[in-house]
Design an enzyme around this catalytic site. Structure first.
Site, PDB file in Angstrom:
ATOM      1  CB  SER A 289      -4.597   6.566   8.196  1.00 44.26           C
ATOM      2  OG  SER A 289      -5.711   6.755   7.393  1.00 44.26           O
ATOM      3  CG  LEU A 290      -4.258   7.920   2.863  1.00 41.34           C
ATOM      4  CD1 LEU A 290      -4.914   8.576   1.652  1.00 41.34           C
ATOM      5  CD2 LEU A 290      -3.773   6.526   2.499  1.00 41.34           C
TER       6      LEU A 290
ATOM      7  CB  THR B 248      -3.417   2.584  -0.200  1.00 39.80           C
ATOM      8  OG1 THR B 248      -2.624   2.299   0.936  1.00 39.80           O
ATOM      9  CG2 THR B 248      -3.157   4.009  -0.668  1.00 39.80           C
TER      10      THR B 248
ATOM     11  NE  ARG C 298      -8.071   6.320  10.768  1.00 36.73           N
ATOM     12  CZ  ARG C 298      -8.583   6.653   9.586  1.00 36.73           C
ATOM     13  NH1 ARG C 298      -7.918   7.457   8.788  1.00 36.73           N
ATOM     14  NH2 ARG C 298      -9.735   6.183   9.195  1.00 36.73           N
TER      15      ARG C 298
ATOM     16  N   GLY D 212       0.843  -1.197   0.000  1.00 37.97           N
ATOM     17  CA  GLY D 212       0.000   0.000   0.000  1.00 37.97           C
ATOM     18  C   GLY D 212       0.876   1.245   0.000  1.00 37.97           C
TER      19      GLY D 212
ATOM     20  CG  HIS E  30     -12.759   2.634   8.163  1.00 41.30           C
ATOM     21  ND1 HIS E  30     -12.852   2.365   6.817  1.00 41.30           N
ATOM     22  CD2 HIS E  30     -12.181   3.861   8.246  1.00 41.30           C
ATOM     23  CE1 HIS E  30     -12.366   3.386   6.122  1.00 41.30           C
ATOM     24  NE2 HIS E  30     -11.937   4.305   6.974  1.00 41.30           N
TER      25      HIS E  30
ATOM     26  NE  ARG F  86     -14.121   8.383  10.068  1.00 41.42           N
ATOM     27  CZ  ARG F  86     -13.179   8.088   9.223  1.00 41.42           C
ATOM     28  NH1 ARG F  86     -12.444   7.025   9.415  1.00 41.42           N
ATOM     29  NH2 ARG F  86     -12.982   8.837   8.178  1.00 41.42           N
TER      30      ARG F  86
ATOM     31  CD  GLU G 205      -5.378   0.020   9.000  1.00 41.22           C
ATOM     32  OE1 GLU G 205      -5.433   0.278   7.782  1.00 41.22           O
ATOM     33  OE2 GLU G 205      -6.335  -0.444   9.648  1.00 41.22           O
TER      34      GLU G 205
ATOM     35  CG  HIS H 247     -16.297   4.887   7.750  1.00 38.41           C
ATOM     36  ND1 HIS H 247     -17.499   5.432   7.372  1.00 38.41           N
ATOM     37  CD2 HIS H 247     -15.335   5.735   7.301  1.00 38.41           C
ATOM     38  CE1 HIS H 247     -17.265   6.558   6.704  1.00 38.41           C
ATOM     39  NE2 HIS H 247     -15.958   6.766   6.655  1.00 38.41           N
TER      40      HIS H 247
ATOM     41  CD  GLU I 271     -12.681  12.785   5.449  1.00 37.46           C
ATOM     42  OE1 GLU I 271     -12.895  11.716   6.018  1.00 37.46           O
ATOM     43  OE2 GLU I 271     -11.790  12.940   4.594  1.00 37.46           O
TER      44      GLU I 271
HETATM   45  C1  SIN Z   1     -13.643   8.394   4.409  1.00 39.83           C
HETATM   46  O1  SIN Z   1     -13.479   8.826   3.276  1.00 39.83           O
HETATM   47  O2  SIN Z   1     -14.642   8.559   5.059  1.00 39.83           O
HETATM   48  C2  SIN Z   1     -12.541   7.577   5.017  1.00 39.83           C
HETATM   49  C3  SIN Z   1     -11.411   8.438   5.297  1.00 39.83           C
HETATM   50  C4  SIN Z   1     -10.609   7.876   6.417  1.00 39.83           C
HETATM   51  O3  SIN Z   1     -10.909   6.798   6.905  1.00 39.83           O
HETATM   52  O4  SIN Z   1      -9.682   8.569   6.866  1.00 39.83           O
END
Ligand code: SIN
Length: 567
Positions: A402-403, A48, A397, A19, A362, A301, A386, A252, A129
């Site tokens: 995370s990316l 990813t 998180r 990933g 998730h 979340r 991860e 999620h 977000e």
């Molecule tokens: C999402 O697009 O809701 C997931 C993004 C994430 O898990 O950071």
């Protein structure tokens, strides 16, 4: 003509997983030495590639590092490592520039022209977000992960220092302690199963980087792909690394509710653009999130997932609904092309229909304990992305962090390895440890006669993890799960030692081990904090909240000398 693979491979860097963390580390490492990437299916079978939301990064536009740091720590319920958070967030712009240099294309406002004036057209469109106080998510529509994989994979394919081996499933790490060698425990490589030929190969390497991603398959419903079985965590544990924070598994809130959709993710970014969660109660759709949190549908979340779970239990409904009908079809199609088209395939037009959604497992916030450079307590073993736990996410998180973590920690790991390349595979007297690595031996193991054991245990684990170790936990449910996993693990170990290994058996063994780590950690955390909610402990106990829960293997001997390489 059938391809031939050598029995033993040697490289400076062995990267397990393909990933964002694995490929980015490979590109950086290729400037220093030879790199082998092992991936158990194809490169693109990874988490990813499914990332929709994007990458959180402070750009100008009235944002600043302190605000991103603060949002991350609040989401993490105070359990984040502040220095790690600061370092990762401050390094973000440099790592994003690396992606841009490799050719990444993030959506600009002009791509969504409908709602911006001309002078703003060239700016990046920043998504929002849950838990972010500002718009700061760089994205490529809703296929950010695909775009990142495209540029990283292209760069790896062009690089003659990088060899990618697909269908190679890592079975176990080779560490000096597992081999019974004296001195500090050191990782020397890994054994990997070639899934095409069913033969096990030995990989010697100066550095091993675990980049195996998450463990969502431990739960019955997950947004993760089938490959996400937590093997990096399980292998690191068997090699005596420390594992931490496993009780914090993120659910999620919004995956498409449809038996054929396999928990297809509806990005949180959709709520960032104004979508509202609704529950159907006695024939009326009610916006329920405002009674749970001041941010309503865009609350963090963990809060949204718990609220949904509660509402489903209260009303007896199978799902809640996401209402984004306030936007036009043309805007939604431009901003969320993948989600729009996929929903349409299932019969929902986002601009007209409410989308039925449910939570699903998730992201694993816990993992192999590392510092901000991905360094584990086993010499020369790194865990990036991860699979690792730097302390960045704490107990929960923050979306799209995370990316970013994967990029920064992968880069740091390679930086850290510089200068160690020459001395890392010698013992105290300077002798090469490679000579001490035995080839894989199956001893007198035979082919399994009853594969049903594998499939039965696979299903059973995922179901009781969902029912007993899910969004809401109780001590009794956790104890039930513990009893079951103990028995299943015994059965699997018997299978592992007595029968020749297969890809499914290796995955099941790892999955079961990770499930047990989640249960053990959840039992030990006798409070409710972040993603871990135990109904028996609703009130926060400060000492219990701050407690560091770390799992580490203590027994030293392998099961039997006949499997000398199979500890
Ligand atoms: C999402 O697009 O809701 C997931 C993004 C994430 O898990 O950071």
């Amino acid at each position: 003509m059938a391809l031939k693979f050598p029995d033993r491979y040697e490289s400076d860097y062995l990267i397990i997983g393909s990933g964002i963390a694995g490929l980015f580390a490979a590109i950086k490492a290729s400037e220093l030495g030879s790199v082998i990437i092992l991936t158990k299916k194809t490169v693109l079978d990874c988490n990813t590639v499914r990332a929709q939301g994007g990458i959180a990064c402070v750009t100008d536009h009235g944002d600043n590092f302190d605000s991103h740091i603060n949002d991350t720590i609040i989401a993490g319920a105070g359990l984040c490592n502040k220095r790690v958070v600061e370092k990762i967030i401050q390094d973000a712009p440099s790592r994003i520039n690396d992606l841009l240099d490799l050719g990444a294309k993030f959506t600009r406002r002009r791509d969504l022209q409908e709602r911006v004036s001309n002078e703003e057209n060239n700016e990046y469109d920043l998504g929002k977000e849950g838990g972010h106080s500002k718009r700061r998510i760089l994205h490529s529509g809703d296929i950010t992960g695909e775009e990142i994989m495209r540029i990283l994979y292209d760069a790896c394919k062009r690089n003659s220092n990088i060899k990618i081996l697909e269908s190679f499933q890592a079975v176990d790490l080779i560490s000096s302690k597992k081999l019974g060698l004296n001195g500090k425990n050191q990782c020397l490589g890994a054994y990997a199963l070639n899934n095409r030929s069913n033969s096990v190969h030995t990989f010697h390497s100066k550095f091993v980087l675990l980049a195996t991603g998450g463990a969502g398959k431990v739960y019955l419903y997950t947004s993760n792909p089938d490959v996400a079985c937590g093997e990096g965590i399980a292998m690191a544990y068997r090699a005596y690394a420390k594992i931490t924070n496993m009780e914090f598994f993120q659910f999620h809130p919004t995956c498409l509710y449809n038996p054929k959709a396999r928990a297809f993710l509806i990005s949180e970014a959709v709520r960032g653009e104004g979508a509202i969660l609704k529950i159907k109660d006695r024939g009326t759709y009610i916006d329920f999130m405002n009674s749970y949190h001041e941010s309503g549908s865009l609350a963090p979340r963990d809060i949204v997932a718990r609220a949904i779970d509660k509402e489903l239990k209260r009303t007896g409904q199978p799902c809640v609904y996401l209402d984004v009908t306030g936007h036009s079809e043309s805007y939604l199609h431009k901003r969320f092309p993948n989600i729009f088209d996929t929903c349409l395939e299932f019969g929902f037009n986002m601009s007209k229909d409410f989308l039925p959604v449910v939570p699903a497992a998730h992201y694993c916030c816990g993992g192999v304990q590392t510092d901000v450079n991905g360094k584990t307590c086993v010499n020369n073993l790194f865990a990036i992305g991860e699979v690792g736990c730097t302390g960045f996410h704490g107990a929960n998180r923050l979306a799209s962090n995370s990316l970013l973590e994967a990029l920064v920690v992968s880069n740091n790991a390679i930086e850290e390895s510089k200068g160690m390349l020459q001395k890392c595979v010698k013992n105290e007297s300077g002798r090469s440890l490679y000579n001490d690595i035995p080839d894989w031996s199956s001893g007198d193991a035979v082919d399994a006669d009853e594969l049903v054991v594998i499939y039965h245990n696979w299903d059973e684990i995922r179901r009781f993890m969902w029912d007993y170790v899910g969004i809401y936990r109780t001590t009794k449910r956790l104890q039930r799960a513990k009893t079951r996993i103990r028995n299943i693990r015994k059965e699997i170990e018997h299978f592992y030692w007595d029968f020749t290994i297969t890809a499914d058996l290796v995955e099941l063994r790892n999955l079961a081990s990770v499930a047990e780590m989640i249960i053990d950690s959840a039992l030990e955390r006798e409070c409710s904090i972040g993603l871990h909610y135990n109904i028996d402990y609703p009130d926060a106990d400060e000492a219990m909240m701050q407690k560091e829960i770390v799992l580490q293997r203590f027994e030293t001997a392998g099961k039997s000398s006949k499997y000398s390489a199979r500890v």
